[in-house]
Scaffold this motif. Structure first.
Motif, mmCIF file in Angstrom:
data_model
loop_
_atom_site.group_PDB
_atom_site.id
_atom_site.type_symbol
_atom_site.label_atom_id
_atom_site.label_comp_id
_atom_site.label_asym_id
_atom_site.label_seq_id
_atom_site.Cartn_x
_atom_site.Cartn_y
_atom_site.Cartn_z
ATOM 1 N N THR A 80 31.853 58.896 35.258
ATOM 2 C CA THR A 80 31.403 56.819 35.193
ATOM 3 C C THR A 80 32.656 56.516 34.749
ATOM 4 N N PHE A 81 32.038 54.817 34.957
ATOM 5 C CA PHE A 81 33.334 53.759 34.719
ATOM 6 C C PHE A 81 32.324 53.041 32.856
ATOM 7 N N LEU A 82 32.990 53.242 32.023
ATOM 8 C CA LEU A 82 31.848 51.820 31.079
ATOM 9 C C LEU A 82 33.104 51.328 30.116
ATOM 10 N N PRO A 83 33.751 50.360 30.360
ATOM 11 C CA PRO A 83 34.612 49.205 29.499
ATOM 12 C C PRO A 83 34.059 49.277 27.673
ATOM 13 N N TYR A 84 34.871 49.491 27.379
ATOM 14 C CA TYR A 84 34.970 49.136 25.380
ATOM 15 C C TYR A 84 35.246 47.914 24.513
ATOM 16 N N THR A 85 34.670 47.448 23.344
ATOM 17 C CA THR A 85 35.247 45.421 22.861
ATOM 18 C C THR A 85 36.685 46.796 22.325
ATOM 19 N N GLY A 86 37.975 45.763 23.108
ATOM 20 C CA GLY A 86 39.158 46.032 22.738
ATOM 21 C C GLY A 86 39.870 46.071 24.098
ATOM 22 N N GLU A 87 39.978 47.224 25.102
ATOM 23 C CA GLU A 87 39.921 47.405 25.787
ATOM 24 C C GLU A 87 41.192 46.503 27.348
ATOM 25 N N ILE A 88 42.110 47.002 27.425
ATOM 26 C CA ILE A 88 42.522 45.876 28.850
ATOM 27 C C ILE A 88 42.179 46.516 29.926
ATOM 28 N N LEU A 89 41.884 45.089 30.732
ATOM 29 C CA LEU A 89 41.721 45.862 32.260
ATOM 30 C C LEU A 89 42.053 44.343 32.517
ATOM 31 N N GLN A 90 41.633 45.000 33.754
ATOM 32 C CA GLN A 90 42.279 44.097 35.176
ATOM 33 C C GLN A 90 40.380 43.335 35.960
ATOM 34 N N GLY A 91 40.600 41.749 36.335
ATOM 35 C CA GLY A 91 39.585 41.862 36.855
ATOM 36 C C GLY A 91 39.678 40.726 38.389
ATOM 37 N N VAL A 92 39.203 40.551 39.015
ATOM 38 C CA VAL A 92 39.517 39.503 40.446
ATOM 39 C C VAL A 92 38.734 38.590 39.950
ATOM 40 N N VAL A 93 39.188 36.840 39.986
ATOM 41 C CA VAL A 93 39.088 35.855 39.517
ATOM 42 C C VAL A 93 37.861 35.679 41.028
ATOM 43 N N SER A 94 36.290 35.672 40.851
ATOM 44 C CA SER A 94 35.351 35.111 42.443
ATOM 45 C C SER A 94 35.131 33.472 42.175
ATOM 46 N N HIS A 95 34.523 32.988 40.738
ATOM 47 C CA HIS A 95 34.539 32.062 40.312
ATOM 48 C C HIS A 95 34.660 31.304 39.972
ATOM 49 N N PHE A 102 34.291 33.424 36.144
ATOM 50 C CA PHE A 102 33.320 34.795 36.464
ATOM 51 C C PHE A 102 34.524 35.413 37.267
ATOM 52 N N MET A 103 34.820 37.369 36.977
ATOM 53 C CA MET A 103 35.346 38.086 37.481
ATOM 54 C C MET A 103 35.057 39.544 38.088
ATOM 55 N N ARG A 104 35.145 39.984 38.713
ATOM 56 C CA ARG A 104 34.589 41.048 39.325
ATOM 57 C C ARG A 104 35.524 41.660 39.247
ATOM 58 N N CYS A 105 34.838 43.344 37.815
ATOM 59 C CA CYS A 105 36.096 44.099 37.918
ATOM 60 C C CYS A 105 35.581 45.517 37.874
ATOM 61 N N GLY A 106 36.390 45.832 38.744
ATOM 62 C CA GLY A 106 35.319 48.025 39.686
ATOM 63 C C GLY A 106 33.580 47.412 39.954
ATOM 64 N N PRO A 107 33.076 48.146 39.118
ATOM 65 C CA PRO A 107 31.542 48.061 39.790
ATOM 66 C C PRO A 107 30.899 46.813 38.569
ATOM 67 N N ILE A 108 31.985 45.647 37.719
ATOM 68 C CA ILE A 108 31.139 44.980 36.843
ATOM 69 C C ILE A 108 31.181 43.734 38.048
ATOM 70 N N LYS A 109 30.432 42.881 38.226
ATOM 71 C CA LYS A 109 30.662 41.835 38.979
ATOM 72 C C LYS A 109 30.657 41.193 38.049
ATOM 73 N N TYR A 110 29.847 40.981 37.327
ATOM 74 C CA TYR A 110 30.081 39.517 36.099
ATOM 75 C C TYR A 110 30.930 39.805 35.072
ATOM 76 N N ALA A 111 32.065 39.430 34.940
ATOM 77 C CA ALA A 111 32.920 39.106 33.982
ATOM 78 C C ALA A 111 33.173 37.526 33.313
ATOM 79 N N PHE A 112 32.677 37.166 32.402
ATOM 80 C CA PHE A 112 33.414 36.120 32.002
ATOM 81 C C PHE A 112 34.290 36.078 31.292
ATOM 82 N N LEU A 113 35.080 34.625 31.516
ATOM 83 C CA LEU A 113 36.423 34.465 30.659
ATOM 84 C C LEU A 113 36.066 33.512 30.290
ATOM 85 N N SER A 114 35.871 32.125 29.178
ATOM 86 C CA SER A 114 35.796 31.297 28.718
ATOM 87 C C SER A 114 37.283 30.750 28.777
#
Length: 189
Positions: A80-95, A102-114
């Motif tokens: 399984t894939f479950l991110p947690y607070t404080g973890e460093i990840l990579q995402g691809v900018v989609s919008h 907004f970025m995609r990160c693996g199966p997560i479609k909605y990662a928001f970077l303010s």
């Protein structure tokens, strides 16, 4: 992030998959389990179901109701894939929007970077809007960005979003920000 969990499911095999002797092949049970996991997609407790890694036990089937369907208790391991607070990840900018990306990160479609969590980056409007840093680093569509997870929320169902995790991201910290040019070898599920 990635975990290996032991799960239990009652797998329904429809009567049509029984052979002449009323038996069910192990292949039919496993196929049905994989279809069920694909449809289930994710759970709040375990995250996204990526792969069934091993089959531990298939119990004795029980016929339930007059349809003739057979339910088998199945115990298996699942990655399984479950991110947690404080973890460093990579995402691809989609919008890209004035207030963030907004970025995609693996199966997560909605990662928001303010925009507020991107120190030294400024929004540049135009046909292809970008965020540009004081050091001329660009955040644009299809760029891979390394970020820290600020928060993760499970959404059972809201509009088009069903059984999804959403994340809040930040670039506050060392070695965070864009890490590649356009394109990525991200896992798209």
């Amino acid at each position: 992030m990635f975990c290996e969990v032991e799960l239990f499911r009652d797998v329904a095999v429809i009567a049509e998959n029984l052979n002449r002797n009323g038996l069910v092949s192990q292949r039919s049970i496993i196929t049905r389990l994989l279809e069920d996991m694909l449809n289930e997609k994710a759970s709040k407790d375990h995250g996204y179901f990526l792969a069934v890694t091993s089959l531990k036990n298939i119990g004795k089937g029980e016929v339930v109701d007059e349809s003739g369907d057979v339910f088998f208790p199945v115990v298996f391991n699942c990655r399984t894939f479950l991110p947690y607070t404080g973890e460093i990840l990579q995402g691809v900018v989609s919008h890209i929007f004035r207030h963030g990306v907004f970025m995609r990160c693996g199966p997560i479609k909605y990662a928001f970077l303010s925009a507020r969590k991107m120190p030294n980056y400024h929004f540049v409007a135009g046909e292809n809007p970008i965020f540009l840093s004081d050091e001329l680093a660009k955040i644009e569509i299809d760029i891979v960005v390394r970020f820290v997870v600020l928060g993760v929320r499970w959404i059972e169902k809201r509009g088009r979003i069903k059984k999804e995790f959403v994340m809040l991201a930040s670039l506050v910290g060392d070695s965070l920000g864009p890490i590649s040019l356009s394109g990525s070898d991200e896992l798209d599920l």
